[in-house]
Scaffold this motif. Sequence first.
Motif, PDB file in Angstrom:
ATOM      1  N   ALA A  85     -14.608  43.479 -34.650  1.00 32.94           N
ATOM      2  CA  ALA A  85     -13.282  42.987 -34.226  1.00 32.94           C
ATOM      3  C   ALA A  85     -12.159  43.678 -34.987  1.00 32.94           C
ATOM      4  CB  ALA A  85     -13.186  41.475 -34.392  1.00 32.94           C
ATOM      5  N   LYS A  86     -12.062  45.000 -34.813  1.00 37.28           N
ATOM      6  CA  LYS A  86     -11.196  45.805 -35.674  1.00 37.28           C
ATOM      7  C   LYS A  86      -9.717  45.514 -35.499  1.00 37.28           C
ATOM      8  CE  LYS A  86     -14.398  49.693 -36.117  1.00 37.28           C
ATOM      9  NZ  LYS A  86     -15.503  49.095 -35.414  1.00 37.28           N
ATOM     10  N   ASP A  87      -9.320  45.047 -34.342  1.00 34.85           N
ATOM     11  CA  ASP A  87      -7.907  44.756 -34.167  1.00 34.85           C
ATOM     12  C   ASP A  87      -7.734  43.653 -33.134  1.00 34.85           C
ATOM     13  OD1 ASP A  87      -8.023  45.961 -31.566  1.00 34.85           O
ATOM     14  OD2 ASP A  87      -7.770  47.915 -32.519  1.00 34.85           O
ATOM     15  N   SER A  88      -6.501  43.182 -33.018  1.00 43.59           N
ATOM     16  CA  SER A  88      -6.243  42.044 -32.148  1.00 43.59           C
ATOM     17  C   SER A  88      -6.479  42.381 -30.686  1.00 43.59           C
ATOM     18  CB  SER A  88      -4.803  41.552 -32.344  1.00 43.59           C
ATOM     19  OG  SER A  88      -3.890  42.587 -32.054  1.00 43.59           O
ATOM     20  N   ARG A  89      -6.349  43.638 -30.326  1.00 45.21           N
ATOM     21  CA  ARG A  89      -6.586  44.017 -28.942  1.00 45.21           C
ATOM     22  C   ARG A  89      -8.034  43.734 -28.559  1.00 45.21           C
ATOM     23  NH1 ARG A  89      -4.571  49.848 -27.444  1.00 45.21           N
ATOM     24  NH2 ARG A  89      -2.743  48.859 -28.363  1.00 45.21           N
ATOM     25  N   ASP A  90      -8.972  43.990 -29.462  1.00 43.46           N
ATOM     26  CA  ASP A  90     -10.372  43.686 -29.199  1.00 43.46           C
ATOM     27  C   ASP A  90     -10.573  42.189 -28.970  1.00 43.46           C
ATOM     28  OD1 ASP A  90     -11.807  46.113 -31.516  1.00 43.46           O
ATOM     29  OD2 ASP A  90     -11.112  46.340 -29.471  1.00 43.46           O
ATOM     30  N   SER A  91      -9.983  41.363 -29.804  1.00 45.46           N
ATOM     31  CA  SER A  91     -10.122  39.923 -29.659  1.00 45.46           C
ATOM     32  C   SER A  91      -9.502  39.438 -28.365  1.00 45.46           C
ATOM     33  CB  SER A  91      -9.480  39.206 -30.852  1.00 45.46           C
ATOM     34  OG  SER A  91     -10.162  39.500 -32.053  1.00 45.46           O
ATOM     35  N   LEU A  92      -8.376  39.983 -27.992  1.00 51.24           N
ATOM     36  CA  LEU A  92      -7.737  39.611 -26.739  1.00 51.24           C
ATOM     37  C   LEU A  92      -8.611  40.002 -25.555  1.00 51.24           C
ATOM     38  CD1 LEU A  92      -5.254  38.374 -25.407  1.00 51.24           C
ATOM     39  CD2 LEU A  92      -4.181  40.646 -25.472  1.00 51.24           C
ATOM     40  N   ALA A  93      -9.229  41.185 -25.633  1.00 52.11           N
ATOM     41  CA  ALA A  93     -10.130  41.609 -24.555  1.00 52.11           C
ATOM     42  C   ALA A  93     -11.333  40.682 -24.465  1.00 52.11           C
ATOM     43  CB  ALA A  93     -10.583  43.049 -24.803  1.00 52.11           C
ATOM     44  N   LEU A  94     -11.871  40.295 -25.605  1.00 61.66           N
ATOM     45  CA  LEU A  94     -13.015  39.376 -25.621  1.00 61.66           C
ATOM     46  C   LEU A  94     -12.649  38.052 -24.939  1.00 61.66           C
ATOM     47  CD1 LEU A  94     -14.235  36.749 -27.373  1.00 61.66           C
ATOM     48  CD2 LEU A  94     -15.823  38.488 -26.589  1.00 61.66           C
ATOM     49  N   ALA A  95     -11.514  37.491 -25.296  1.00 67.64           N
ATOM     50  CA  ALA A  95     -11.091  36.222 -24.711  1.00 67.64           C
ATOM     51  C   ALA A  95     -10.822  36.361 -23.215  1.00 67.64           C
ATOM     52  CB  ALA A  95      -9.852  35.702 -25.431  1.00 67.64           C
ATOM     53  N   THR A  96     -10.332  37.506 -22.804  1.00 66.04           N
ATOM     54  CA  THR A  96     -10.092  37.742 -21.377  1.00 66.04           C
ATOM     55  C   THR A  96     -11.403  37.783 -20.614  1.00 66.04           C
ATOM     56  OG1 THR A  96      -8.069  38.968 -21.895  1.00 66.04           O
ATOM     57  CG2 THR A  96      -9.020  39.297 -19.707  1.00 66.04           C
ATOM     58  N   VAL A  97     -12.413  38.439 -21.179  1.00 67.52           N
ATOM     59  CA  VAL A  97     -13.729  38.458 -20.543  1.00 67.52           C
ATOM     60  C   VAL A  97     -14.295  37.045 -20.463  1.00 67.52           C
ATOM     61  CG1 VAL A  97     -16.111  39.290 -20.777  1.00 67.52           C
ATOM     62  CG2 VAL A  97     -14.212  40.837 -21.227  1.00 67.52           C
ATOM     63  N   ALA A  98     -14.129  36.272 -21.531  1.00 68.92           N
ATOM     64  CA  ALA A  98     -14.584  34.877 -21.499  1.00 68.92           C
ATOM     65  C   ALA A  98     -13.886  34.116 -20.377  1.00 68.92           C
ATOM     66  CB  ALA A  98     -14.315  34.206 -22.847  1.00 68.92           C
ATOM     67  N   GLY A  99     -12.581  34.314 -20.242  1.00 75.98           N
ATOM     68  CA  GLY A  99     -11.849  33.663 -19.161  1.00 75.98           C
ATOM     69  C   GLY A  99     -12.358  34.069 -17.792  1.00 75.98           C
ATOM     70  N   ASN A 100     -12.723  35.333 -17.631  1.00 70.10           N
ATOM     71  CA  ASN A 100     -13.263  35.790 -16.351  1.00 70.10           C
ATOM     72  C   ASN A 100     -14.591  35.110 -16.029  1.00 70.10           C
ATOM     73  OD1 ASN A 100     -11.103  37.509 -15.817  1.00 70.10           O
ATOM     74  ND2 ASN A 100     -12.080  39.256 -16.831  1.00 70.10           N
ATOM     75  N   TYR A 101     -15.430  34.930 -17.044  1.00 68.67           N
ATOM     76  CA  TYR A 101     -16.681  34.206 -16.815  1.00 68.67           C
ATOM     77  C   TYR A 101     -16.410  32.730 -16.496  1.00 68.67           C
ATOM     78  CZ  TYR A 101     -19.922  37.953 -18.135  1.00 68.67           C
ATOM     79  OH  TYR A 101     -20.658  39.110 -18.173  1.00 68.67           O
ATOM     80  N   MET A 102     -15.409  32.149 -17.144  1.00 72.30           N
ATOM     81  CA  MET A 102     -15.046  30.772 -16.804  1.00 72.30           C
ATOM     82  C   MET A 102     -14.605  30.682 -15.348  1.00 72.30           C
ATOM     83  SD  MET A 102     -12.929  29.498 -20.166  1.00 72.30           S
ATOM     84  CE  MET A 102     -13.348  30.158 -21.777  1.00 72.30           C
ATOM     85  N   LEU A 103     -13.890  31.681 -14.866  1.00 72.80           N
ATOM     86  CA  LEU A 103     -13.499  31.693 -13.460  1.00 72.80           C
ATOM     87  C   LEU A 103     -14.713  31.801 -12.548  1.00 72.80           C
ATOM     88  CD1 LEU A 103     -10.267  33.889 -13.376  1.00 72.80           C
ATOM     89  CD2 LEU A 103     -10.449  31.443 -12.921  1.00 72.80           C
TER      90      LEU A 103
END
Length: 367
Positions: A85-103
Motif C-alpha cells: 500500500a505504497k500510496d493513497s492512490r493504491d488504497s483508493l483503488a482497493l476500496a473502489t474494487v471492493a465497491g464494485n464487488y459490493m455492486l
Amino acid sequence: MSRKDRILGALLGVHAGDSLGASYEFNSWSALQDYYPNGIPHDIVGGGPFGWSPGHATDDTDMTRAVLLAYKHCTATHAADATDAKDSRDSLALATVAGNYMLDWYEGRWPGRRLGSRPVDAGGATRVGLSTFSGSNPRDPRRAGAGQGQAGNGSLMRCIPTALFADKAALVEESALVSAVTHDDARCVLACAAYNTIVAALVDGVLPADAVEAGLAVLSEDTVELIVATFTGDDGEVVGTLTKENLLEALPQVQSAISKGKAVRVGDLAELGPDEAPGGKAAIPLHASGYVLESLTLGIAAVLDTDRTTEDLLVDVVSVGRDTDTNGAVAGGLLGARDGVEGIPALWRSKLQFGQEFTEIVNSLVK
C-alpha cells in the motif's frame, strides 16, 4: 496456533456468527427467552425471517466476501498493492474494487442467487451508499456513502478483510475508504478503524486486553488527521461529507463504546437481558438493534471474556436479540481472530456457504 489459523478463524468467525444469528434476527431478548426457555440451539439451523438454509450467508458475509475478493483481486493484478500500500492512490483503488464487488452483490451477480435478483436483506444505508457509488463518475468511495447521521453497523460487519490483508501502515486509511462506500458517518469510519486494529493485533497473537487497548489508542487526533487527508482531493477540498469536525465529535463516542464493552459481560446480557444485566442499559440502550457502536460494544465484551469458548460466546451474543446476524458477525470476527479456526465448531464450519472459498483464498494469500 499459526497466524494463518487466526486469519481463517476471523473470516469463518464472521460467517459463523452471521449464519448462527440469521435464525433469530429482529427478535427481542424477551421473545427469544419465551421461544427458547432452555437457550437457543448451539447449532446453525437456518430459517429466520428470510428463510435461510443452514449456513447460508446473509448480507454480512456476502459483503465481507466482496471486500475479501477485492484484496484477492488487487494482490493478483497489482492494480492496488494490498501488501505494501505504497500510496493513497493504491488504497483508493482497493476500496473502489471492493465497491464494485459490493455492486455485484447488490445488482444480482452473486453466487447462490438468481442472476439479476436483488438481495433480500440490504440495509437502507447500504442501498443509498451503493446507489450513490454506482452513479459517480468515476466511481469514488469518498463520494459515496449514506452521509452523516446514518450510523448503522453495515460497514463494521464486513470490514475485517482489511485487518487481515492490508499493510499495517494503510490499515486506517483502507478501513475508512472501504467503510465509506456505504457508511461514511464518522462513527462508522472510526469504529471500523478501531475494530480492524484490534483484529490485526489478535491475529499477531497479542492478548485480547492488549489488542483492545491498541484499538483505543488508534482513536486519536493523529488518526483523524490521517482520515481527513485521505478524504481530501488534489484541490485541497474535502471530498464527500466526512469532515474533521465530524470525526472529532465522533472520537469520544467510539472510545466510549469500547470502554463500555470492557465493563459489561455478554453472559449477563444473555441471561438477564439488556435492561437487567449489570451495565446493560449503559452498554446497549437500543438493545443491539443495529447501531454501529452497540455492535462494537458487544464484540469487545465477547472477545475480552477469555474464560469461555467462541461457541458459547457467540450463542450469548445472538441471545441478546434484535440484530442477531450482524452482532454475531462482528463478535465472530474478533473471536475467530482470538481463538483461530479450530475454535469454531467443526459442525458449524461444515455448513458455511463460503467456507471452502474463504479457505482457498486464505491459502492463496497467506504463505
